[in-house]
Scaffold this active site. Sequence first.
Site, short mmCIF file in Angstrom:
data_model
loop_
_atom_site.label_atom_id
_atom_site.label_comp_id
_atom_site.label_asym_id
_atom_site.label_seq_id
_atom_site.Cartn_x
_atom_site.Cartn_y
_atom_site.Cartn_z
N SER A 277 -24.69 13.46 -14.72
CA SER A 277 -24.96 12.07 -14.36
C SER A 277 -26.31 11.95 -13.67
O SER A 277 -26.76 12.87 -12.97
CB SER A 277 -23.87 11.60 -13.38
OG SER A 277 -24.25 10.41 -12.76
N TYR B 241 -18.04 13.00 -5.47
CA TYR B 241 -18.21 12.87 -6.92
C TYR B 241 -19.57 13.42 -7.34
O TYR B 241 -19.69 14.26 -8.24
CB TYR B 241 -18.07 11.41 -7.35
CG TYR B 241 -18.67 11.14 -8.69
CD1 TYR B 241 -18.01 11.54 -9.84
CD2 TYR B 241 -19.92 10.52 -8.81
CE1 TYR B 241 -18.59 11.32 -11.09
CE2 TYR B 241 -20.50 10.30 -10.04
CZ TYR B 241 -19.83 10.71 -11.18
OH TYR B 241 -20.41 10.50 -12.41
N LYS C 96 -20.85 16.88 -9.70
CA LYS C 96 -21.78 16.93 -10.85
C LYS C 96 -22.87 17.97 -10.59
O LYS C 96 -23.23 18.73 -11.48
CB LYS C 96 -22.39 15.55 -11.11
CG LYS C 96 -21.40 14.52 -11.61
CD LYS C 96 -20.75 14.92 -12.93
CE LYS C 96 -19.70 13.94 -13.41
NZ LYS C 96 -18.85 14.48 -14.49
#
Length: 341
Positions: free
Chosen positions: A126, A151, A155
Amino acid sequence: MNRKVLVTGGAGYIGSHTTVELINAGYEVIIVDNFSNSDPSSLEGVERITGVKPTFIEVDCCDKEALRKVFEAHDFMSVIHFAAYKAVGESVEKPLMYYRNNMLSLINVLDLMSEYNRPNIVFSSSATVYGDADVLPVTELTPRKPATSAYGNTKQMAEDILRDATAASATLHGIALRYFNPIGAHPSALIGELPRGVPNNLVPYITQTAAGVRECLSIFGDDYATPDGSCQRDFIDIVDLARAHVVAIGRMVEGRSKSQYEVFNVGTGRPVSVFELVNGFEKANNLKLNYKIAARRSGDVPAVWADTTLANEELGWKAERELNDTLRAAWMWEKHVRGIE
Ligand code: UDP
C-alpha cells in the site's frame, strides 16, 4: 507454462476483480478465503462475468494445516496474497489482532511456498508505506516513513519479510504492489466493494450517501495546504489495479523479473482532491450529493500520489480507465447492491 494461481482473499474487493482479470488472461484460479470481510456472492459475480467457476476452498490462511491441504491438492506455481485485515482505525484499537492475522498468514504462505517449491508471489502492499512523504509524487525509492497505524506497520513488515525471504532463497520471486486508492467496480456491476458497517473509505461513503443509506458525507478537512484545501489522493480504478496483478504474475511466470524482489507503485500518477472526486461523482452520475465540511481525520496525510514510471516502463502497465467511467461504475454497483432502479 504453469498458469495456475492461488489467490488468497480472492472473494474480497481487489481479489475478486483480480480473479476476473486472471481468468480473462487465461489463468486458472484457485481461491482461498475465510469470508472475514467478504461474501460468497462475489464468487457468483466472478462466474457470471467470466463464465468460469474458480476453484474455491474456505480456508483461513492463519490455519497452516488447512492451507497445506490446498498446496497438496493444487500445483499452482504462483500466489497472489490479498488475505489481510485493512481497516486503519480498527488496527489502532486492536493491534495484536492485525499483527497476528496479517503477519501469520503471510508467513504461512511463504513457508508452504518454500516447502512445496512454488516460486512466485505477488503481495498487496500500500501507498500507506510512504506516510507523509517529503517529495511528491512518490517513487519506489522514496523513503518509507514510520507507520502511524498497526495496519500500516503490517504492510511495511510484510514487505521486509518478502525482501528477506527472497534474498535467502535461490528460487523465490516476489513482487510487492503498492496500491494507491483503489475505487470503482467492475463495469458489469456484478462485483464491487462490499464494506461492512459504516464505510471508512471515501467512495463507498459517497455511493451510500447517494443511495440514501448515509445521510451526509463528511469531507474531512478543507484547510490543508493543497490547491482546494481538501486532501489529494491517487484514485486508481479497480479493474486497472486488477490488471497490474496479471502483468506482475506474467513477469514472474515468464522469467522476466529483473531481481528476485521488486516493488511497483500502482496508481494513475495524477492527484485528485476529495472535492474534485465528489464533484466528479455528481457530474458523472448526474446527481447531487449531500455533503458537509468536517474536521480533519487524524492520521490523514495531506497529499500522496504515485510516480508510475517504473510500472509503466518495467511492467508495461498503465492505468487506462477514465475517472468518469470509474465513478459511474461505483454508482452502478451501489445501485445493484441496493436494488435501486
Ligand atoms: N474522506 C472524507 N470523508 C470520508 C472518507 C474519506 O473526506 O467519509 C477523505 C479522507 O480524509 C482522505 C480521502 O478521503 O483525505 C481518502 O480517504 P480513504 O479513507 O478513502 O483512503 P486513504 O487515503 O485514507 O487510504
